[in-house]
Enzyme design. Structure first.
Site, short mmCIF file in Angstrom:
data_model
loop_
_atom_site.label_atom_id
_atom_site.label_comp_id
_atom_site.label_asym_id
_atom_site.label_seq_id
_atom_site.Cartn_x
_atom_site.Cartn_y
_atom_site.Cartn_z
N ASP A 190 5.17 -5.65 9.25
CA ASP A 190 6.33 -5.28 10.08
C ASP A 190 6.38 -6.11 11.35
OD1 ASP A 190 7.19 -3.42 8.26
OD2 ASP A 190 6.37 -1.68 9.33
N ASP B 146 1.23 -2.36 12.03
CA ASP B 146 1.52 -2.86 10.68
C ASP B 146 1.80 -4.36 10.76
OD1 ASP B 146 2.91 -1.54 7.82
OD2 ASP B 146 3.14 -3.66 8.32
N ARG C 105 0.85 -1.18 0.00
CA ARG C 105 0.00 0.00 0.00
C ARG C 105 0.89 1.23 0.00
NH1 ARG C 105 -4.31 1.27 4.71
NH2 ARG C 105 -2.39 1.80 5.78
N THR D 238 -0.73 7.64 -0.95
CA THR D 238 -2.05 7.56 -1.60
C THR D 238 -2.95 6.50 -0.97
OG1 THR D 238 -1.34 5.86 -3.16
CG2 THR D 238 -0.96 8.17 -3.80
#
Ligand SMILES: O=P(O)(O)OC[C@H]1O[C@H](OP(=O)(O)OP(=O)(O)O)[C@H](O)[C@@H]1O
Ligand SMILES: O=c1cc[nH]c(=O)[nH]1
Ligand SMILES: [Mg+2]
Length: 209
Positions: free
Chosen positions: A203, A200, A104, A108
């Site tokens: 991560d 995340d 992603r 944006t």
């Protein structure tokens, strides 16, 4: 409209607590994601049809049941979806695994494709798209779109945590797709992260930042 199934089994809810906890390190995080994925596979396959068969137990003949020749494909969305593959394969060991690479864009929030390798007999398979996070829904909508472009007819989406925004996006782009989630959280923050979520997922699984 596809249904949304929140799998609120106590084991899943319990394990999600530790998955969400910021003090849980990568090793434990990976193990918990695998365990929850295995538990979710149980619910996601609930509608698989059975057929009768006959075998002999040590005591005598028995009419019993087996799953009716289903061909399953797991499709993790890279990277974070990889964390869910082994747990699902424990319960569906004959599944083939296709990979869709998407990240992603942080500005944006749109998905960027970088890899796609799928089983050639996609149209014959029941496909289960897996990704721990359904946030804006952009990644899942794109991944499901790739599968449909290649002829996929039966697709389910499984995530650990979904945001209402992601559910709406998938439902409007792909109304034939059922969504299975461990939890539906409150909303997205300004960076497109699920609140409270787990941070995340990629991560945390792989120890990157
Ligand atoms: O619903 P969306 O708004 O599209 O967000 C969800 C996506 O974001 C995360 O991937 P990320 O882009 O962080 O890539 P990674 O798995 O490589 O970390 C997550 O694993 C989903 O694929
Ligand atoms: O909360 C979020 C949103 C997108 N991707 C993640 O890994 N976590
Ligand atoms: Mg990530």
């Amino acid at each position: 409209m596809g249904k949304v199934v929140v799998i609120d089994h106590p084991l899943i809810q319990h394990k999600l607590t530790y998955i969400r906890d910021e003090n849980t390190g990568s090793k434990e995080f990976r193990e918990l994601v695998e365990e929850v994925s295995m538990l979710m596979a149980y619910e996601v396959t609930r509608d698989f049809p059975l057929q009768e068969t006959e075998i002999n137990t040590p005591v005598g003949p028995a009419k019993t049941k087996v799953i009716a020749g289903r061909k399953v494909g797991l499709v993790p969305i890279l990277r974070a979806g990889l964390g869910m593959v082994n747990g699902m394969l424990k319960l569906i060991p004959a599944a083939k695994v296709g990979h869709v690479g998407l990240y992603r864009d942080p500005e944006t929030l749109k998905p960027v494709e970088y890899y796609c390798k799928l089983p050639t007999d996609l149209p014959e398979r029941d496909l289960i798209v897996i990704d721990p996070m359904l946030a804006t829904g952009g990644s899942a909508v794109a991944a499901i779109g790739f599968l449909k472009e290649r002829g996929a007819k039966s697709i389910k989406l499984v995530c650990l945590i979904a945001a209402p925004e992601g559910i709406s996006a998938v439902q409007s782009a792909h109304p034939d797709v059922d969504i299975f989630a461990g939890a539906v959280d409150s909303h997205l923050n300004d960076h497109g992260y699920i609140v409270p979520g787990l941070g995340d997922a990629g991560d945390r699984l792989f120890g990157t930042k």
